[in-house]
Design a protein around this motif. Structure first.
Motif, PDB file in Angstrom:
ATOM      1  N   GLU A   8      -5.451 -11.069  10.255  1.00  0.00           N
ATOM      2  CA  GLU A   8      -6.631 -12.484  10.192  1.00  0.00           C
ATOM      3  C   GLU A   8      -7.333 -11.910   9.610  1.00  0.00           C
ATOM      4  OE1 GLU A   8      -4.904 -11.458  12.564  1.00  0.00           O
ATOM      5  OE2 GLU A   8      -3.494 -12.948  12.975  1.00  0.00           O
ATOM      6  N   GLN A   9      -7.911 -10.795   9.046  1.00  0.00           N
ATOM      7  CA  GLN A   9      -9.013 -10.387   8.685  1.00  0.00           C
ATOM      8  C   GLN A   9      -8.800  -9.721   7.479  1.00  0.00           C
ATOM      9  OE1 GLN A   9      -8.892  -6.621  11.142  1.00  0.00           O
ATOM     10  NE2 GLN A   9     -10.777  -6.841  11.989  1.00  0.00           N
ATOM     11  N   VAL A  10      -7.899  -9.778   7.142  1.00  0.00           N
ATOM     12  CA  VAL A  10      -7.711  -9.962   5.270  1.00  0.00           C
ATOM     13  C   VAL A  10      -7.844 -11.045   5.205  1.00  0.00           C
ATOM     14  CG1 VAL A  10      -6.285  -9.328   3.758  1.00  0.00           C
ATOM     15  CG2 VAL A  10      -6.448  -7.267   5.452  1.00  0.00           C
ATOM     16  N   MET A  11      -6.994 -12.306   5.822  1.00  0.00           N
ATOM     17  CA  MET A  11      -6.901 -13.757   4.809  1.00  0.00           C
ATOM     18  C   MET A  11      -8.314 -14.337   5.340  1.00  0.00           C
ATOM     19  SD  MET A  11      -3.647 -14.728   7.392  1.00  0.00           S
ATOM     20  CE  MET A  11      -4.007 -16.018   7.700  1.00  0.00           C
ATOM     21  N   LYS A  12      -8.903 -13.817   6.342  1.00  0.00           N
ATOM     22  CA  LYS A  12     -10.594 -14.449   6.007  1.00  0.00           C
ATOM     23  C   LYS A  12     -11.771 -13.759   5.388  1.00  0.00           C
ATOM     24  CE  LYS A  12     -15.013 -14.788   9.200  1.00  0.00           C
ATOM     25  NZ  LYS A  12     -15.350 -13.992  10.367  1.00  0.00           N
ATOM     26  N   LYS A  13     -11.742 -11.935   5.178  1.00  0.00           N
ATOM     27  CA  LYS A  13     -12.395 -11.420   4.175  1.00  0.00           C
ATOM     28  C   LYS A  13     -11.774 -11.943   2.226  1.00  0.00           C
ATOM     29  CE  LYS A  13     -13.550  -6.788   2.985  1.00  0.00           C
ATOM     30  NZ  LYS A  13     -12.706  -5.416   2.721  1.00  0.00           N
ATOM     31  N   PHE A  21      -1.316 -14.444   2.112  1.00  0.00           N
ATOM     32  CA  PHE A  21      -0.885 -12.865   3.005  1.00  0.00           C
ATOM     33  C   PHE A  21      -0.358 -12.372   2.586  1.00  0.00           C
ATOM     34  CE2 PHE A  21      -0.022 -10.427   6.307  1.00  0.00           C
ATOM     35  CZ  PHE A  21      -1.193  -9.021   5.454  1.00  0.00           C
ATOM     36  N   TYR A  22       1.143 -13.245   2.715  1.00  0.00           N
ATOM     37  CA  TYR A  22       2.154 -12.636   3.002  1.00  0.00           C
ATOM     38  C   TYR A  22       3.030 -12.451   1.841  1.00  0.00           C
ATOM     39  CZ  TYR A  22       2.853 -12.992   8.147  1.00  0.00           C
ATOM     40  OH  TYR A  22       2.184 -12.172   9.514  1.00  0.00           O
ATOM     41  N   LYS A  23       2.617 -13.197   0.599  1.00  0.00           N
ATOM     42  CA  LYS A  23       2.990 -13.274  -0.251  1.00  0.00           C
ATOM     43  C   LYS A  23       2.373 -11.989  -1.422  1.00  0.00           C
ATOM     44  CE  LYS A  23       1.760 -14.606  -4.973  1.00  0.00           C
ATOM     45  NZ  LYS A  23       0.356 -14.898  -5.267  1.00  0.00           N
ATOM     46  N   TYR A  24       1.264 -11.022  -1.492  1.00  0.00           N
ATOM     47  CA  TYR A  24       0.564 -10.245  -1.712  1.00  0.00           C
ATOM     48  C   TYR A  24       0.880  -9.128  -0.660  1.00  0.00           C
ATOM     49  CZ  TYR A  24      -3.513 -12.418  -4.337  1.00  0.00           C
ATOM     50  OH  TYR A  24      -3.578 -13.397  -5.276  1.00  0.00           O
ATOM     51  N   ARG A  26       3.847  -8.575   0.545  1.00  0.00           N
ATOM     52  CA  ARG A  26       5.440  -8.850   0.082  1.00  0.00           C
ATOM     53  C   ARG A  26       5.493  -7.599  -1.647  1.00  0.00           C
ATOM     54  NH1 ARG A  26       6.905 -13.548   0.318  1.00  0.00           N
ATOM     55  NH2 ARG A  26       6.336 -13.793  -1.684  1.00  0.00           N
ATOM     56  N   GLU A  27       4.546  -8.306  -2.420  1.00  0.00           N
ATOM     57  CA  GLU A  27       3.893  -7.495  -3.762  1.00  0.00           C
ATOM     58  C   GLU A  27       4.011  -6.123  -3.790  1.00  0.00           C
ATOM     59  OE1 GLU A  27       2.086 -10.591  -6.163  1.00  0.00           O
ATOM     60  OE2 GLU A  27       3.138 -12.038  -6.263  1.00  0.00           O
ATOM     61  N   CYS A  28       2.594  -5.709  -2.660  1.00  0.00           N
ATOM     62  CA  CYS A  28       2.246  -4.434  -2.303  1.00  0.00           C
ATOM     63  C   CYS A  28       3.007  -3.535  -1.945  1.00  0.00           C
ATOM     64  CB  CYS A  28       1.079  -4.885  -1.667  1.00  0.00           C
ATOM     65  SG  CYS A  28      -0.006  -2.819  -1.153  1.00  0.00           S
ATOM     66  N   LEU A  29       4.209  -4.137  -1.158  1.00  0.00           N
ATOM     67  CA  LEU A  29       5.265  -3.180  -0.497  1.00  0.00           C
ATOM     68  C   LEU A  29       6.432  -2.789  -1.798  1.00  0.00           C
ATOM     69  CD1 LEU A  29       5.959  -4.741   2.879  1.00  0.00           C
ATOM     70  CD2 LEU A  29       5.036  -2.555   2.397  1.00  0.00           C
ATOM     71  N   LYS A  30       6.277  -3.504  -2.738  1.00  0.00           N
ATOM     72  CA  LYS A  30       7.432  -3.033  -3.850  1.00  0.00           C
ATOM     73  C   LYS A  30       6.356  -2.124  -4.841  1.00  0.00           C
ATOM     74  CE  LYS A  30       8.803  -7.286  -3.802  1.00  0.00           C
ATOM     75  NZ  LYS A  30       9.983  -8.502  -4.786  1.00  0.00           N
ATOM     76  N   SER A  31       5.019  -1.739  -4.639  1.00  0.00           N
ATOM     77  CA  SER A  31       3.883  -1.413  -6.071  1.00  0.00           C
ATOM     78  C   SER A  31       3.831   0.045  -5.476  1.00  0.00           C
ATOM     79  CB  SER A  31       2.432  -2.162  -6.087  1.00  0.00           C
ATOM     80  OG  SER A  31       1.658  -1.578  -4.364  1.00  0.00           O
ATOM     81  N   GLU A  32       3.031   0.583  -5.983  1.00  0.00           N
ATOM     82  CA  GLU A  32       2.532   1.676  -5.916  1.00  0.00           C
ATOM     83  C   GLU A  32       1.231   1.925  -4.392  1.00  0.00           C
ATOM     84  OE1 GLU A  32      -0.444   3.046  -8.694  1.00  0.00           O
ATOM     85  OE2 GLU A  32       1.165   2.459 -10.083  1.00  0.00           O
ATOM     86  N   TYR A  33       1.098   0.894  -4.529  1.00  0.00           N
ATOM     87  CA  TYR A  33      -0.277   1.242  -3.030  1.00  0.00           C
ATOM     88  C   TYR A  33       0.400   0.370  -1.877  1.00  0.00           C
ATOM     89  CZ  TYR A  33      -2.935   0.486  -7.660  1.00  0.00           C
ATOM     90  OH  TYR A  33      -3.719   1.727  -8.559  1.00  0.00           O
ATOM     91  N   SER A  34       1.873   0.732  -1.769  1.00  0.00           N
ATOM     92  CA  SER A  34       3.282  -0.082  -0.808  1.00  0.00           C
ATOM     93  C   SER A  34       2.433   0.480   0.428  1.00  0.00           C
ATOM     94  CB  SER A  34       4.100   0.861  -1.169  1.00  0.00           C
ATOM     95  OG  SER A  34       4.532   1.758  -0.838  1.00  0.00           O
ATOM     96  N   ASP A  35       1.298   1.913   0.368  1.00  0.00           N
ATOM     97  CA  ASP A  35       0.923   2.705   1.547  1.00  0.00           C
ATOM     98  C   ASP A  35       0.038   2.195   2.169  1.00  0.00           C
ATOM     99  OD1 ASP A  35      -0.521   3.375  -0.113  1.00  0.00           O
ATOM    100  OD2 ASP A  35      -1.048   5.280   0.317  1.00  0.00           O
ATOM    101  N   ALA A  36      -0.852   0.937   1.203  1.00  0.00           N
ATOM    102  CA  ALA A  36      -1.821  -0.387   2.071  1.00  0.00           C
ATOM    103  C   ALA A  36      -1.501  -0.707   2.950  1.00  0.00           C
ATOM    104  CB  ALA A  36      -2.184  -0.859   1.040  1.00  0.00           C
ATOM    105  N   VAL A  37      -0.346  -1.211   3.840  1.00  0.00           N
ATOM    106  CA  VAL A  37       0.500  -2.160   4.205  1.00  0.00           C
ATOM    107  C   VAL A  37       0.824  -1.388   5.466  1.00  0.00           C
ATOM    108  CG1 VAL A  37       1.853  -3.445   4.656  1.00  0.00           C
ATOM    109  CG2 VAL A  37       1.065  -3.672   2.774  1.00  0.00           C
ATOM    110  N   ILE A  38       1.214  -0.610   6.507  1.00  0.00           N
ATOM    111  CA  ILE A  38       0.808  -0.511   7.779  1.00  0.00           C
ATOM    112  C   ILE A  38       1.844  -1.618   8.188  1.00  0.00           C
ATOM    113  CG2 ILE A  38       0.244   0.949   9.940  1.00  0.00           C
ATOM    114  CD1 ILE A  38      -2.225   1.493   8.077  1.00  0.00           C
TER     115      ILE A  38
END
Length: 72
Positions: A8-13, A21-24, A26-38
């Motif tokens: 919710e905070q990400v969606m608002k920010k 949000f879920y699209k980003y 999903r894409e983030c989890l496949k990238s070198e930045y996957s550690d951003a998603v916990i």
């Protein structure tokens, strides 16, 4: 110390809807930045604010390269 944001905070920010949000995510989890998603559980997603910001900068750079042929 890491700053963790809820979905919710990400969606608002970033002024995005839940589907976006879920699209980003999903894409983030496949990238070198996957550690951003916990994902501590199947129903909870937390975002490392600093890494997510880096991911968004990566997306911006990628878009600029594609649209304008800019070599960053």
């Amino acid at each position: 110390m890491k700053v963790l944001l809820t979905k919710e905070q990400v969606m608002k920010k970033y002024d995005i809807k839940e589907n976006t949000f879920y699209k980003y995510r999903r894409e983030c989890l496949k990238s070198e930045y996957s550690d951003a998603v916990i994902i501590p559980s199947g129903r909870k997603t937390l975002i490392d604010a600093e890494r997510w910001e880096e991911y968004w900068e990566y997306l911006s750079d990628k878009r600029k390269k594609r649209l304008y042929g800019i070599d960053i």
